[in-house]
Design an enzyme around this catalytic site. Structure first.
Site, mmCIF file in Angstrom:
data_model
loop_
_atom_site.group_PDB
_atom_site.id
_atom_site.type_symbol
_atom_site.label_atom_id
_atom_site.label_comp_id
_atom_site.label_asym_id
_atom_site.label_seq_id
_atom_site.Cartn_x
_atom_site.Cartn_y
_atom_site.Cartn_z
ATOM 1 N N LEU A 16 69.348 47.957 58.237
ATOM 2 C CA LEU A 16 68.583 48.888 57.404
ATOM 3 C C LEU A 16 67.087 48.793 57.676
ATOM 4 O O LEU A 16 66.307 49.575 57.139
ATOM 5 C CB LEU A 16 68.838 48.581 55.919
ATOM 6 C CG LEU A 16 70.251 48.856 55.406
ATOM 7 C CD1 LEU A 16 70.434 48.261 54.021
ATOM 8 C CD2 LEU A 16 70.528 50.348 55.387
ATOM 9 N N LYS A 66 68.082 33.817 65.723
ATOM 10 C CA LYS A 66 66.969 33.235 64.960
ATOM 11 C C LYS A 66 66.552 31.838 65.423
ATOM 12 O O LYS A 66 65.389 31.463 65.278
ATOM 13 C CB LYS A 66 67.306 33.204 63.461
ATOM 14 C CG LYS A 66 67.325 34.573 62.811
ATOM 15 C CD LYS A 66 67.551 34.450 61.305
ATOM 16 C CE LYS A 66 67.584 35.820 60.651
ATOM 17 N NZ LYS A 66 67.690 35.716 59.178
ATOM 18 N N ASP A 102 61.941 34.903 55.820
ATOM 19 C CA ASP A 102 63.127 34.880 54.953
ATOM 20 C C ASP A 102 62.872 34.066 53.683
ATOM 21 O O ASP A 102 63.075 34.546 52.568
ATOM 22 C CB ASP A 102 64.334 34.292 55.695
ATOM 23 C CG ASP A 102 64.994 35.292 56.629
ATOM 24 O OD1 ASP A 102 64.915 36.505 56.359
ATOM 25 O OD2 ASP A 102 65.591 34.857 57.628
ATOM 26 N N GLY A 129 73.206 25.835 54.331
ATOM 27 C CA GLY A 129 73.120 26.454 55.656
ATOM 28 C C GLY A 129 71.721 26.955 55.971
ATOM 29 O O GLY A 129 70.742 26.539 55.344
ATOM 30 N N GLY A 130 71.634 27.875 56.935
ATOM 31 C CA GLY A 130 70.341 28.371 57.400
ATOM 32 C C GLY A 130 69.517 29.049 56.324
ATOM 33 O O GLY A 130 68.308 28.816 56.213
ATOM 34 N N VAL A 154 78.846 17.378 50.784
ATOM 35 C CA VAL A 154 77.642 16.791 50.187
ATOM 36 C C VAL A 154 76.711 16.216 51.249
ATOM 37 O O VAL A 154 75.486 16.282 51.122
ATOM 38 C CB VAL A 154 78.019 15.715 49.138
ATOM 39 C CG1 VAL A 154 76.773 15.080 48.531
ATOM 40 C CG2 VAL A 154 78.866 16.336 48.034
#
Length: 277
Positions: A16, A66, A102, A129-130, A154
């Site tokens: 988008l 990325k 981000d 995560g990222g 964990v």
């Protein structure tokens, strides 16, 4: 001469970003165009060199590039280096400089719905995560002092916490323990893909006992309201989906490239319309 901007990724047809940025250029009467470039992993280096040679003014980077893009840039912003990923590149003085909007975009989105400074809040991050990493480091960068991380594994949450050099009080939790302790947090941030279409019946954490005024934010925007957000709304929480993060990170990239601040609300309403909302 028309300025060229874009986004590289694979796949890229669903993006988008072109609609959002091109509308902003038109609204601000800027002679510029934003294009989506399909770039496969094996030709990333050639693509980056080609974009630089063409004189592109800046571009976004999405999945799966990325991390790999960092090998082909001239400079990388310290925060992006710490996060370990770049999603925005600025072409300045013949150099390609990498940033990560981000996490900062998410922080700005969160600030837009919080009545009080985030620095005073106790925050729970779901996932390690990222996306969680970008948000964790960016929250730490603006001075948030209490950020706990809950994850299925964990040890992965512990690794994320250990990687941060800022002074942050953090505890790694299992999702089960986080479920029991959810009432201790001012803000809960869902950063995983759990609950995304088509598996909309899933949630990483069952919302049952929030304190009054809790903010629950989910970076997913398909569906607009994930199961965790629906449960949080029933508990009287302030909820936020991933559209705000997407818009704010894009607006920050736009500002970095052009020096102009786009109309956030206009961007947001355009994205909602394009998503069928």
């Amino acid at each position: 001469m028309k300025q060229l901007y874009g986004v590289i990724g694979n796949p890229i047809g669903h993006s988008l970003s072109p609609v959002m940025h091109n509308d902003a250029f038109e609204h601000l009467n800027m002679d510029a165009h934003y294009h989506a470039f399909l770039v496969k992993e094996e030709v990333l280096g050639e693509a980056v060199r080609g974009l630089k040679a063409l004189g592109i003014s800046g571009f976004n980077v999405t999945t799966p590039h990325k991390v790999a893009i960092m090998d082909y840039l001239d400079e990388i912003d310290p925060l992006a280096k710490q996060i370990g990923a770049v999603n925005t590149v600025v072409h300045k003085d013949g150099k390609l400089i990498g940033y990560n909007t981000d996490g900062i975009g998410f922080v700005r989105a969160l600030q837009s719905i919080s009545n009080e400074p985030l620095q005073e809040k106790r925050i729970l991050l779901l996932g390690a995560g990222g996306a969680s990493r970008a948000i964790y480091f960016s929250l730490a960068d603006v001075g948030v002092k209490e950020i706990d991380v809950a994850n299925r594994t964990v040890d992965k949450a512990k690794e994320l916490i250990a990687a941060c050099t800022a002074t942050v009080h953090s505890v790694a939790l299992s999702l089960e323990k986080a479920t029991k302790e959810q009432g201790n947090y001012d803000i809960i941030i869902q950063t995983t893909t759990i609950g995304m279409h088509p598996r909309v019946e899933h949630t990483p954490l069952q919302i049952s006992s929030l304190k009054k005024g809790t903010i629950v934010s989910d970076i997913i925007y398909n569906p607009f309201e994930t199961k965790i957000l629906c449960e949080a709304k029933e508990q009287g929480a302030i909820i936020q989906n991933g559209i705000d993060m997407f818009v704010y990170q894009g607006a920050l990239a736009f500002e970095m490239w052009t020096g102009c601040v786009p109309n956030i609300e206009r961007m947001k309403q355009l994205v909602i319309r394009k998503l069928g909302g």
